[in-house]
Design a protein around this motif. Structure first.
Motif, PDB file in Angstrom:
ATOM      1  N   GLU A 157      15.990  29.340   6.101  1.00  0.00           N
ATOM      2  CA  GLU A 157      14.540  29.499   6.277  1.00  0.00           C
ATOM      3  C   GLU A 157      13.929  30.544   5.364  1.00  0.00           C
ATOM      4  O   GLU A 157      12.829  31.021   5.612  1.00  0.00           O
ATOM      5  CB  GLU A 157      14.257  29.860   7.732  1.00  0.00           C
ATOM      6  N   HIS A 175      13.708  34.320   3.444  1.00  0.00           N
ATOM      7  CA  HIS A 175      13.920  35.699   3.896  1.00  0.00           C
ATOM      8  C   HIS A 175      13.336  35.904   5.286  1.00  0.00           C
ATOM      9  O   HIS A 175      12.282  35.352   5.612  1.00  0.00           O
ATOM     10  CB  HIS A 175      13.228  36.692   2.963  1.00  0.00           C
ATOM     11  N   GLU A 185       6.418  32.735   7.435  1.00  0.00           N
ATOM     12  CA  GLU A 185       5.914  34.015   6.929  1.00  0.00           C
ATOM     13  C   GLU A 185       4.704  33.794   6.017  1.00  0.00           C
ATOM     14  O   GLU A 185       3.723  34.546   6.072  1.00  0.00           O
ATOM     15  CB  GLU A 185       7.024  34.760   6.181  1.00  0.00           C
TER      16      GLU A 185
HETATM   17  N1  ADE Z   1      10.627  33.581  -0.395  1.00  0.00           N
HETATM   18  C1  ADE Z   1      11.822  33.861   0.128  1.00  0.00           C
HETATM   19  N2  ADE Z   1      11.791  33.816   1.465  1.00  0.00           N
HETATM   20  C2  ADE Z   1      10.527  33.479   1.813  1.00  0.00           C
HETATM   21  C3  ADE Z   1       9.885  33.272   3.048  1.00  0.00           C
HETATM   22  N3  ADE Z   1      10.521  33.399   4.205  1.00  0.00           N
HETATM   23  N4  ADE Z   1       8.592  32.942   3.011  1.00  0.00           N
HETATM   24  C4  ADE Z   1       7.951  32.803   1.837  1.00  0.00           C
HETATM   25  N5  ADE Z   1       8.492  33.005   0.643  1.00  0.00           N
HETATM   26  C5  ADE Z   1       9.789  33.344   0.626  1.00  0.00           C
END
Ligand code: ADE
Length: 418
Positions: free
Chosen positions: A345, A347, A55
Motif C-alpha cells: 500500500e 509508505h 494518504e
Molecule cells: N508514495 C509512496 N507511498 C505513498 C503513499 N502511501 N501515498 C502516496 N504516495 C506514496
C-alpha cells in the motif's frame, strides 16, 4: 470525462481506509484545520498526479479544505487503490482519473484529463504532468503559477529541464525537504518495499541473500529493514561515497555481476535504467526473485528477460515466472513497477504525513509568492521544513531540549578556542 475509476461501489471500503490513514497524519490534520478557516488556496486550480492511496486522499481533502479546486490522476498505472478513487469521487466530490492496472494509453489519457482542468498549480510525483505540458500542452503554461514535485526521479527530470534552459515555470522540489526524503524515502520505502515483496511472494526474508541495488535514501531504508528481518544484505553501488557508507553500515558491497550469482531476492532502487540486465540474468540462481522499488519500470531490462526465456507463467497475483532456455526460473514481481505500491500500500501514513504537509504548505507558498519565483527548481523554504519537523515531534509527544542563552552565544562566537 468527469472521472474515470474502476467502480464507485468500492467507496465504502475506501472511506474507512482513508479515515484509518488520517488517524496517523496529525500534521496534515492541523494544516487542514487552519486551511478550513483561512482558505489560502481559494480560487486555485490544482492538478495532482500522485499515487492514488489513502494518504494522497488525505492530501486532496486538505487542499480542498484550503479552497482549492482539485483533480487527481495516477502517477503510476499499478499503484491506484480503486476503493480510494471511488471514495474521493463519491464522498468528497474530487474528480479522479485512475484505475489500477490501466494500460499506458489510458494512463496518459488520464494525465491529459487532469490537465484539461487548466491548473494554476501542478502537483507531480515523477514529473509526468510537467513533461506532458512541456512536450504537448504548452498552451497551459500561461495559467500556471508553479508546480511541486514529490519524488527523486521527478526532481532529476526537472533539474535536467532547468539545466537546458527549457523549464517553463517554477517548481518546488518537495522531495528535497529534510522532512520528506529523510523519512519517506528511507523509512517509508524501506518498510513498504519489504512489505510488497512479502505480500507478493510470502517468502521468508530471514536467511536470504537480499541484494539492494543503490544506496541512496531508499536503498538505505530497504537494506536496513531487510537486515532487521535477518537477511544477509548485499549492496551494489556506482557511487564511491554511498558504497563506503554501505560498508560502514555493515553491508557487503560488490558489483552486480558478483551479487547476481549469490542473491535470492534482488531489489533495484537506483533511479536509473537496466540495472538488472541480460549479463546478470545469465548468472542468477534458479528460483530467484527480482523486483524494483524505483519510480519507473526501467531498472530491470524486461525485454531482455522476455528474449532470454522460453516460457512465462503467472504464479501469483504479482509474480511472473520466466523460465530461461537452460531451465532456470527467474520470478519478476509487479511487472518491474514499484513493488511497494504495486503489491503493498505504499509508505505508511506516519511518513506520508510529513511528505504531504510539505506538499500542502508548498502549494500555499506558491500561491503567495509565485510572482517572486522564476523558472527554476526551488527547495522547500527552510522555515516550512523546520515547522513540519517541530509539529511532527510534538504530535509524537516527544519533547527535546532548547539551547540556553549561554549555549546560543557560544555557537555564534568565534573567539573561544582551546
Ligand atoms: N508514495 C509512496 N507511498 C505513498 C503513499 N502511501 N501515498 C502516496 N504516495 C506514496
Amino acid at each position: 470525462m468527469k472521472h474515470h475509476i474502476r467502480d464507485i461501489r468500492l467507496s465504502g471500503k475506501g472511506k474507512l481506509r482513508i479515515e484509518w490513514a488520517e488517524e496517523n497524519m496529525p500534521v496534515l490534520r492541523l494544516i487542514r484545520e487552519r486551511f478550513s478557516k483561512e482558505k489560502p488556496l481559494r480560487g486555485v486550480k490544482i492538478s495532482c498526479c500522485l499515487h492514488v492511496t489513502t494518504e494522497s486522499a488525505a492530501l486532496m481533502m486538505t487542499l480542498k479544505a484550503g479552497g482549492a479546486d482539485c483533480v487527481l490522476c495516477a502517477s503510476n498505472p499499478l499503484s491506484t487503490q480503486d476503493d480510494v478513487a471511488a471514495s474521493l469521487v463519491k464522498d468528497y466530490k474530487i474528480p479522479v482519473f485512475a484505475i489500477k492496472g490501466e494500460d499506458d494509453k489510458t494512463y496518459y489519457r488520464h494525465i491529459n484529463a487532469a490537465l484539461d482542468h487548466e491548473p494554476n498549480i501542478t502537483m507531480d510525483d515523477g514529473a509526468d504532468l510537467v513533461s506532458t505540458i512541456h512536450s504537448k500542452r504548452r498552451n497551459l503554461v500561461k495559467g500556471i503559477l508553479a508546480g511541486t514535485e514529490e519524488t527523486t526521479t521527478g526532481v532529476i527530470r526537472l533539474k535536467s529541464l532547468e539545466k537546458k534552459g527549457l523549464l517553463l515555470f517554477p517548481v518546488i522540489a518537495v522531495n528535497d525537504a529534510n522532512t520528506k526524503h529523510m523519512f519517506d524515502n528511507r523509512y517509508g520505502t524501506g518498510q513498504s518495499t519489504v512489505d510488497g515483496i512479502i505480500r507478493a511472494t510470502n517468502e521468508l526474508i530471514a536467511g536470504s541473500n537480499f541484494v539492494v541495488a543503490g544506496y541512496g535514501w531508499c536503498g538505505k531504508g530497504a537494506a536496513q529493514r531487510a537486515k532487521g528481518m535477518g537477511a544477509n544484505v548485499i549492496v551494489t553501488e556506482i557511487d564511491p561515497l554511498c558504497a563506503i557508507e554501505a560498508v560502514m553500515d555493515g553491508f557487503r558491497v560488490m558489483p552486480m555481476r558478483e551479487a547476481a550469482r549469490i542473491g535470492d531476492i534482488f531489489v533495484t532502487v537506483t533511479g536509473d535504467c537496466n540495472v538488472l540486465r541480460a549479463e546478470h540474468f545469465k548468472l542468477m540462481k534458479d528460483g530467484v526473485i527480482i523486483c524494483n522499488s524505483g519510480h519507473f519500470n526501467v531498472e530491470i531490462d524486461i525485454p531482455a528477460l522476455d528474449r532470454m526465456s522460453r516460457k512465462k507463467r503467472k504464479m501469483r497475483e504479482f509474480v511472473e515466472e520466466y523460465t530461461m532456455k537452460d531451465g532456470r526460473r527467474i520470478n519478476l514481481l509487479g511487472e518491474g513497477r514499484l513493488i511497494n505500491l504495486a503489491a503493498a500500500e505504499g509508505h505508511p501514513a506516519q511518513v506520508m504525513d510529513m511528505s504531504f504537509a510539505n506538499q500542502a504548505l508548498s502549494a500555499e507558498f506558491v500561491k503567495l509568492n509565485s510572482n517572486r519565483l522564476s523558472n527554476k527548481v526551488y527547495a522547500v523554504p527552510k522555515d516550512i521544513d523546520e515547522k513540519i519537523a517541530a509539529l511532527k515531534l510534538r504530535s509524537m509527544k516527544i519533547a527535546i531540549d532548547t539551547l540556553t542563552a549561554e549555549q546560543k552565544e557560544y555557537l555564534s562566537s568565534w573567539e573561544l578556542g582551546t
